[in-house]
Design an enzyme around this catalytic site. Structure first.
Site, short mmCIF file in Angstrom:
data_model
loop_
_atom_site.label_atom_id
_atom_site.label_comp_id
_atom_site.label_asym_id
_atom_site.label_seq_id
_atom_site.Cartn_x
_atom_site.Cartn_y
_atom_site.Cartn_z
N ASP A 9 0.87 -1.18 0.00
CA ASP A 9 0.00 0.00 0.00
C ASP A 9 0.91 1.23 0.00
O ASP A 9 2.14 1.12 -0.15
CB ASP A 9 -1.00 -0.05 1.18
CG ASP A 9 -0.32 0.12 2.54
OD1 ASP A 9 0.93 0.18 2.59
OD2 ASP A 9 -1.03 0.19 3.55
N CYS A 67 3.07 -3.34 4.02
CA CYS A 67 2.19 -2.22 4.39
C CYS A 67 2.89 -1.50 5.54
O CYS A 67 4.09 -1.73 5.77
CB CYS A 67 0.77 -2.69 4.73
SG CYS A 67 0.61 -3.80 6.12
N THR A 69 2.69 -1.55 9.02
CA THR A 69 3.20 -2.47 10.05
C THR A 69 3.41 -3.88 9.53
O THR A 69 4.08 -4.69 10.17
CB THR A 69 2.19 -2.58 11.21
OG1 THR A 69 0.94 -3.04 10.66
CG2 THR A 69 1.99 -1.26 11.92
N HIS A 100 10.89 -23.82 8.91
CA HIS A 100 9.86 -24.53 9.69
C HIS A 100 8.45 -24.34 9.14
O HIS A 100 7.62 -25.24 9.28
CB HIS A 100 9.87 -24.04 11.15
CG HIS A 100 11.05 -24.54 11.92
ND1 HIS A 100 11.14 -24.44 13.29
CD2 HIS A 100 12.20 -25.15 11.52
CE1 HIS A 100 12.29 -24.97 13.71
NE2 HIS A 100 12.96 -25.39 12.65
N HIS A 135 7.90 -30.78 10.38
CA HIS A 135 7.29 -29.49 10.03
C HIS A 135 6.22 -29.67 8.94
O HIS A 135 5.21 -28.97 8.94
CB HIS A 135 8.35 -28.50 9.59
CG HIS A 135 9.39 -28.29 10.64
ND1 HIS A 135 9.10 -27.76 11.86
CD2 HIS A 135 10.71 -28.62 10.67
CE1 HIS A 135 10.19 -27.72 12.60
NE2 HIS A 135 11.18 -28.25 11.91
C1 RB5 Z 1 -2.02 2.52 6.64
O1 RB5 Z 1 -2.05 3.70 7.35
C2 RB5 Z 1 -1.76 1.35 7.57
O2 RB5 Z 1 -2.87 1.13 8.37
C3 RB5 Z 1 -1.41 0.10 6.77
O3 RB5 Z 1 -0.32 0.36 5.98
C4 RB5 Z 1 -1.04 -1.12 7.59
O4 RB5 Z 1 -0.07 -0.81 8.54
C5 RB5 Z 1 -2.14 -1.91 8.12
O5 RB5 Z 1 -1.95 -2.92 8.82
#
Ligand code: RB5
Length: 150
Positions: A9, A67, A69, A100, A135
């Site tokens: 994203d 993305c 996080t 694994h 595994h």
């Molecule tokens: C976008 O702001 C953020 O929410 C997205 O990139 C991601 O971290 C979602 O898990």
């Protein structure tokens, strides 16, 4: 030539672009499904789903998602049958994710992991081989859970 399908994203765009360059340097063919810029806020499922779908159907063996996080992309990707997405932010976990868990999608948080470490993580995940044995038995049990949903 090894092939990897990749997407992010807006929050993962910068890191996705760097990983893409690195993969090309490693001689990996990269199929980039966007996003093409970080200027506009987009919804990560719109970009993660096409990657997860291709891996789920076996069209491409490996995918990378980024993305902010990495959490959203991992939750999403793991909804798809046959997808084992691993959210990774260190090299040890990158190795284990393959050794694994035979993770077929690597997920990295673009706001969490720096470019140098992300390259190390990517290389480790690509080069490590699945150990199989006990595994595989565990993955078979996960597959059983997946089949019960249908
Ligand atoms: C976008 O702001 C953020 O929410 C997205 O990139 C991601 O971290 C979602 O898990």
């Amino acid at each position: 030539m090894e092939k990897v399908v990749i997407a992010s994203d807006h929050a993962g765009h910068e890191l996705k672009e760097d990983i893409k360059e690195y993969l090309k340097d490693l001689g990996v063919e990269v199929i980039d499904l966007g996003v093409d810029s970080e200027d506009k806020s987009v919804d990560y499922p719109d970009y993660g789903s096409p990657v997860a779908e291709r891996v789920s159907k076996g069209e491409i063996a490996k995918g990378i998602l980024v993305c902010g996080t990495g959490i959203g992309m991992s939750i999403l990707a793991n909804k798809y049958d046959n997808v084992r997405a691993a959210l990774v932010s260190d090299v040890y976990t990158a190795r284990m994710a393959k050794e694994h868990n035979d993770a077929n999608i690597l997920v990295i948080g673009g706001r969490i992991v720096g470019k140098g470490l992300a390259r190390e993580i990517t290389k480790t995940w690509l080069e490590t081989r699945f150990e199989g044995g006990r595994h595989q038995r565990r993955l078979d049990k996960i597959h059983e859970v997946e089949k019960k949903k249908q």
